[in-house]
Design a protein around this motif. Structure first.
Motif, PDB file in Angstrom:
ATOM      1  N   UNK A 381       0.819  -1.221   0.000  1.00 48.09           N
ATOM      2  CA  UNK A 381       0.000   0.000   0.000  1.00 48.09           C
ATOM      3  C   UNK A 381       0.848   1.264   0.000  1.00 48.09           C
ATOM      4  N   UNK A 382       2.102   1.147   0.384  1.00 46.24           N
ATOM      5  CA  UNK A 382       2.993   2.310   0.382  1.00 46.24           C
ATOM      6  C   UNK A 382       3.379   2.730  -1.035  1.00 46.24           C
ATOM      7  N   UNK A 383       3.040   1.903  -2.037  1.00 50.31           N
ATOM      8  CA  UNK A 383       3.474   2.174  -3.411  1.00 50.31           C
ATOM      9  C   UNK A 383       2.314   2.529  -4.338  1.00 50.31           C
ATOM     10  N   UNK A 384       1.125   2.710  -3.788  1.00 52.75           N
ATOM     11  CA  UNK A 384      -0.014   3.060  -4.619  1.00 52.75           C
ATOM     12  C   UNK A 384      -1.265   3.216  -3.781  1.00 52.75           C
ATOM     13  N   UNK A 385      -2.393   3.111  -4.445  1.00 55.92           N
ATOM     14  CA  UNK A 385      -3.692   3.316  -3.800  1.00 55.92           C
ATOM     15  C   UNK A 385      -4.370   1.962  -3.621  1.00 55.92           C
ATOM     16  N   UNK A 386      -4.226   1.380  -2.448  1.00 53.90           N
ATOM     17  CA  UNK A 386      -4.664   0.000  -2.215  1.00 53.90           C
ATOM     18  C   UNK A 386      -5.772  -0.041  -1.169  1.00 53.90           C
ATOM     19  N   UNK A 387      -6.764  -0.881  -1.403  1.00 59.45           N
ATOM     20  CA  UNK A 387      -7.813  -1.151  -0.417  1.00 59.45           C
ATOM     21  C   UNK A 387      -7.843  -2.652  -0.167  1.00 59.45           C
ATOM     22  N   UNK A 388      -8.192  -3.024   1.055  1.00 57.95           N
ATOM     23  CA  UNK A 388      -8.277  -4.435   1.441  1.00 57.95           C
ATOM     24  C   UNK A 388      -9.747  -4.799   1.609  1.00 57.95           C
ATOM     25  N   UNK A 389     -10.132  -5.931   1.033  1.00 58.04           N
ATOM     26  CA  UNK A 389     -11.526  -6.381   1.100  1.00 58.04           C
ATOM     27  C   UNK A 389     -11.585  -7.804   1.648  1.00 58.04           C
ATOM     28  N   UNK A 390     -12.375  -7.987   2.706  1.00 60.01           N
ATOM     29  CA  UNK A 390     -12.515  -9.304   3.331  1.00 60.01           C
ATOM     30  C   UNK A 390     -13.736 -10.028   2.767  1.00 60.01           C
ATOM     31  N   UNK A 391     -13.566 -11.281   2.299  1.00 58.72           N
ATOM     32  CA  UNK A 391     -14.695 -12.038   1.731  1.00 58.72           C
ATOM     33  C   UNK A 391     -15.445 -12.857   2.782  1.00 58.72           C
ATOM     34  N   UNK A 392     -16.692 -13.162   2.484  1.00 57.68           N
ATOM     35  CA  UNK A 392     -17.515 -14.089   3.274  1.00 57.68           C
ATOM     36  C   UNK A 392     -17.697 -13.656   4.734  1.00 57.68           C
ATOM     37  N   UNK A 393     -17.726 -12.360   4.968  1.00 58.77           N
ATOM     38  CA  UNK A 393     -18.006 -11.855   6.320  1.00 58.77           C
ATOM     39  C   UNK A 393     -19.504 -12.005   6.595  1.00 58.77           C
ATOM     40  N   UNK A 394     -19.844 -12.567   7.756  1.00 53.57           N
ATOM     41  CA  UNK A 394     -21.268 -12.728   8.082  1.00 53.57           C
ATOM     42  C   UNK A 394     -21.658 -12.043   9.391  1.00 53.57           C
ATOM     43  N   UNK A 395     -20.695 -11.414  10.092  1.00 58.03           N
ATOM     44  CA  UNK A 395     -21.036 -10.777  11.360  1.00 58.03           C
ATOM     45  C   UNK A 395     -20.074  -9.649  11.676  1.00 58.03           C
ATOM     46  N   UNK A 396     -20.534  -8.736  12.518  1.00 60.88           N
ATOM     47  CA  UNK A 396     -19.686  -7.644  12.962  1.00 60.88           C
ATOM     48  C   UNK A 396     -18.499  -8.175  13.757  1.00 60.88           C
ATOM     49  N   UNK A 397     -18.699  -9.259  14.489  1.00 63.51           N
ATOM     50  CA  UNK A 397     -17.606  -9.843  15.284  1.00 63.51           C
ATOM     51  C   UNK A 397     -16.467 -10.293  14.379  1.00 63.51           C
ATOM     52  N   UNK A 398     -16.790 -10.912  13.230  1.00 61.83           N
ATOM     53  CA  UNK A 398     -15.755 -11.335  12.287  1.00 61.83           C
ATOM     54  C   UNK A 398     -14.993 -10.131  11.734  1.00 61.83           C
ATOM     55  N   UNK A 399     -15.735  -9.105  11.334  1.00 62.51           N
ATOM     56  CA  UNK A 399     -15.095  -7.915  10.791  1.00 62.51           C
ATOM     57  C   UNK A 399     -14.195  -7.260  11.839  1.00 62.51           C
ATOM     58  N   UNK A 400     -14.690  -7.159  13.058  1.00 64.02           N
ATOM     59  CA  UNK A 400     -13.890  -6.551  14.121  1.00 64.02           C
ATOM     60  C   UNK A 400     -12.604  -7.333  14.356  1.00 64.02           C
ATOM     61  N   UNK A 401     -12.690  -8.660  14.299  1.00 69.58           N
ATOM     62  CA  UNK A 401     -11.507  -9.488  14.505  1.00 69.58           C
ATOM     63  C   UNK A 401     -10.503  -9.293  13.368  1.00 69.58           C
ATOM     64  N   UNK A 402     -11.001  -9.190  12.143  1.00 67.84           N
ATOM     65  CA  UNK A 402     -10.116  -8.939  11.001  1.00 67.84           C
ATOM     66  C   UNK A 402      -9.384  -7.610  11.165  1.00 67.84           C
ATOM     67  N   UNK A 403     -10.101  -6.612  11.610  1.00 70.31           N
ATOM     68  CA  UNK A 403      -9.487  -5.302  11.774  1.00 70.31           C
ATOM     69  C   UNK A 403      -8.453  -5.296  12.903  1.00 70.31           C
ATOM     70  N   UNK A 404      -8.720  -6.053  13.956  1.00 69.13           N
ATOM     71  CA  UNK A 404      -7.745  -6.160  15.050  1.00 69.13           C
ATOM     72  C   UNK A 404      -6.448  -6.788  14.560  1.00 69.13           C
TER      73      UNK A 404
END
Length: 547
Positions: A381-404
Motif C-alpha cells: 500500500x505504500x506504493x499506490x492506492x490500495x484497499x483491502x476487502x474481506x470475503x464471506x463476512x457474516x457478522x460484525x464480530x468477524x469484521x472486528x476481529x479482522x481489523x484487530x
C-alpha cells in the motif's frame, strides 16, 4: 440448411468454414513386462510425469498471455495434481505389482481417479474429473511421443468439438479462431472463458454437432443461441449485415476512452475492473477502467506449490498498485476453499464446500497464514492506492476481529521499521447474513462490494456450479435485487460507498436499476468496461424509468 441450438457464451455473429477438432486417441497395450523391465517402466513414468509438469507450467504462461491470470490458474492446479502422492503411488503399484507398461498403468490409475471424481455429488469435484483426464493425456502424450499441439488446421475457421480441455484450448492459434461450438461444456467452462476474453461468439451444449460438418459454412448467431449450417443466401445476407453493425459499434466504443461515466442528468459512477493477477493490468489500461474493484489474490496461492511467502505476495501486490497508481486497487484477501483448493493447505473434502471452511473462515483460524498476507498488503500500500476487502463476512464480530489482526500487523511492521501505507477496508457482501447485518457492518468499514454470484446462490439456494440447475437460476430474482437495495441503503446511512463486483455488474439490462438504487461503483470484466460506460452515458435519472 441445418439449424442447431445450444447455450450462447457471447452475443455476436461469427461466419466461417467449420473445422472439426478431434481429440487424440491413444493405443494402449495390455501386455505385461518381465522383472528386468519394471525399473525401466518406473523410470519412464517418472520422466513423463516431470515432463508433463513442465508442460503445464508452460501452458500456464501461455494462458496468462491469452486469457489472463484467472483462466491460467487451472494449469497450476494440473501441475499440483501431477504431484499427488496417491495418484503417483497408484501408477507405480500397477507397474511394480502387476508388471504393466507405464502407459497402461497411467491410463488405469488416472481413469480410476477420474471415475471417483465423476461420481461425486459436489459439482466442483465432478469437474475435477475432466482435469484428471487432461493431465492423463499429457503424460500419455509424452510416453507415446505424440504431439498434442493444435489440430485446428492452417486457415481461419470456426472450431467444432465434443469438448475442449483447458490444455487444448490454450494450444489453439487464436489468430485462426473465428468462433467455437462444443457439444459439452458450460457457460463457466474454460472454452467459454476464453471465448469471452477474446470476444468470440461461441455455443456450448450443442448436442447436434456432427463430424460431417467439416469444411461446411456455418454462421453462429450468439444473440439467438443457434448456428446455421450451410445457411441460405437471405439469411447469410441478414446476419452479415448484423455482424457489420456489431463491428461498427465496437469501433464506436473505442471513442469512449477518456470519457467520464456520467449519466445525462450528471450522476457520476465509478467503473472498475475485476482481475485475477498482475498479468491482467494491461487489460485494465487498454479498456480504460477507473481502477480495480476486485483483485482476486487467490492466484498467488494457486500458482504456488507451497504457501507463498510475505515477500512473494508483496512483490505481486506492489506490481499491481504501482502500475495502476493513483487508481484504486481493491485486493480481496485469500478466498481459497469451496471451488478453489490447493494441496499444501490440507483442506478436508466437504459435503457442501460452498457452505463450508473457506475464505475468511480459514484466515481467522489460521492466523499466521492470514498475517502473512495482511503484512504484504500493508507494505504494498505504500506504493499506490490500495484497499483491502474481506470475503464471506457474516457478522460484525468477524469484521472486528479482522481489523484487530490488521492493526497488529501494521504495528508490527512499523516497529520493524518497514514502510506501510494507508488502506481503505471493506467487505464483500455475499451472504444473506451480511445483508441483514449491513448496518452493524457499515459502522466499521469504508465500503461494501456486493458479490452477486454468491449472494444469488445463497439467497436462491441454487448451486451456481451445478449445470443441471441453470433452468432454475434467476439472476434477476426479486429477492436478490431487494437484497442489493437493502445493502446500498444501509451503506449510505453510515456514509460509506457501495459497489457491485459480481457478474450482475456487467448486466446492462440492470444498469439503470442499480444507478437508481444509488450504487456508487460497478466492477466488471475489463472487456465490459466500455459497453457499460456507453450504457451509463445513455441514462437520464431525472426521468421515470421505462418499464
Amino acid at each position: 440448411m441445418q439449424v442447431v441450438t445450444g447455450k450462447s457464451v457471447l452475443n455476436g455473429i461469427a461466419v466461417g468454414k467449420i473445422k472439426v477438432y478431434k481429440a487424440p486417441k491413444f493405443e494402449i497395450s495390455e501386455k505385461t513386462v518381465d522383472d528386468a523391465q519394471v525399473e525401466m517402466e518406473l523410470g519412464r513414468f517418472e520422466a513423463a510425469r516431470l515432463a508433463a509438469i513442465d508442460q503445464q507450467n508452460e501452458l500456464h504462461d501461455r494462458a496468462v498471455e491469452s486469457a489472463g491470470e484467472e483462466s491460467a490458474e487451472i494449469f497450476s492446479v494440473h501441475a499440483m495434481l501431477l504431484d499427488d502422492e496417491d495418484l503417483v503411488d497408484a501408477v507405480n503399484e500397477i507397474i511394480s505389482e502387476e508388471k504393466h507398461t507405464a502407459e497402461y498403468a497411467v491410463k488405469t490409475a488416472f481413469d480410476n481417479q477420474a471415475k471417483v471424481f465423476a461420481e461425486m455429488e459436489d459439482a466442483y469435484f465432478r469437474a475435477r474429473s475432466a482435469d484428471i483426464i487432461d493431465i492423463e493425456n499429457a503424460v500419455l502424450g509424452v510416453l507415446l511421443g505424440m504431439d498434442l499441439g493444435s489440430k485446428q488446421g492452417g486457415e481461419p475457421a470456426i472450431l467444432v468439438a465434443d469438448d475442449l480441455a483447458p490444455s487444448e484450448t490454450v494450444r489453439l492459434d487464436k489468430s485462426l479462431l473465428l468462433g467455437m461450438i462444443t457439444k459439452e461444456g458450460s457457460l463457466n467452462s474454460h472454452t467459454a472463458i476464453l471465448a469471452r476474453s477474446m470476444n468470440l461468439p461461441a455455443l456450448v451444449q450443442c448436442q447436434e454437432i456432427s463430424d460431417d460438418w467439416d469444411g461446411h459454412e456455418v454462421i453462429i448467431d450468439g444473440y439467438n443461441a443457434c448456428a446455421y449450417i450451410d445457411p441460405n443466401d437471405d439469411l447469410r445476407k441478414n446476419l452479415l449485415a448484423r455482424k457489420i453493425e456489431d463491428d461498427k459499434q465496437r469501433a464506436l466504443l473505442q471513442e469512449l476512452k477518456g470519457r467520464t461515466n456520467t449519466t445525462i442528468d450528471g450522476t457520476k459512477i465509478n467503473v472498475y475492473a475485476n482481475i485475477g493477477g498482475p498479468s491482467d493490468i494491461e487489460a485494465v489500461k487498454l479498456n480504460d477502467a477507473g481502477g480495480v474493484g476486485l483483485f482476486r489474490s487467490e492466484f498467488v496461492y494457486l500458482n504456488s506449490s507451497t504457501a507463498p511467502t510475505e515477500e512473494q505476495q508483496f512483490a505481486a501486490y506492489k506490481e499491481a498498485v504501482e502500475a495502476l497508481a493513483p487508481k484504486l486497487v481493491i485486493i480481496r484477501t485469500c478466498d481459497i476453499g469451496a471451488d478453489k483448493q490447493v494441496d499444501y493447505m490440507n483442506l478436508d473434502r466437504e459435503e457442501n464446500p460452498a457452505l463450508g471452511y473457506r475464505a475468511i473462515r480459514i484466515c481467522l483460524t489460521r492466523r499466521d497464514f492470514f498475517k502473512t498476507q495482511l503484512r504484504a498488503l500493508l507494505r504494498a500500500a505504500a506504493y499506490g492506492n490500495l484497499a483491502i476487502m474481506f470475503p464471506m463476512i457474516i457478522s460484525a464480530a468477524e469484521l472486528n476481529e479482522c481489523r484487530k489482526i490488521l492493526d497488529i500487523c501494521r504495528n508490527d511492521l512499523i516497529s520493524e521499521g518497514k514502510k506501510v501505507g494507508d488502506v481503505q477496508v471493506g467487505i464483500m457482501v455475499e451472504t444473506p447474513a451480511a445483508v441483514f447485518c449491513a448496518d452493524e457492518l457499515a459502522e466499521n468499514c469504508d465500503f461494501f462490494s456486493i458479490g452477486t454470484n454468491d449472494l444469488t446462490q445463497y439467497i436462491c439456494a441454487i448451486d451456481r456450479q451445478n449445470a443441471k440447475l441453470e433452468p432454475f437460476a434467476d439472476t434477476h430474482h426479486p429477492a436478490v435485487l431487494r437484497a442489493i437495495r437493502m445493502t446500498v441503503e444501509a451503506g449510505h446511512r453510515h456514509g460509506i460507498w457501495v459497489g457491485i463486483c459480481g457478474e450482475l455488474g456487467a448486466d446492462l439490462s440492470l444498469t439503470e436499476s442499480f444507478l437508481r438504487m444509488g450504487i456508487d461503483e460497478l466492477s466488471v470484466n475489463p472487456t465490459s468496461v466500455l459497453p457499460l460506460r456507453k450504457k451509463i452515458r445513455s441514462i437520464d435519472l431525472s426521468k421515470p424509468q421505462e418499464q
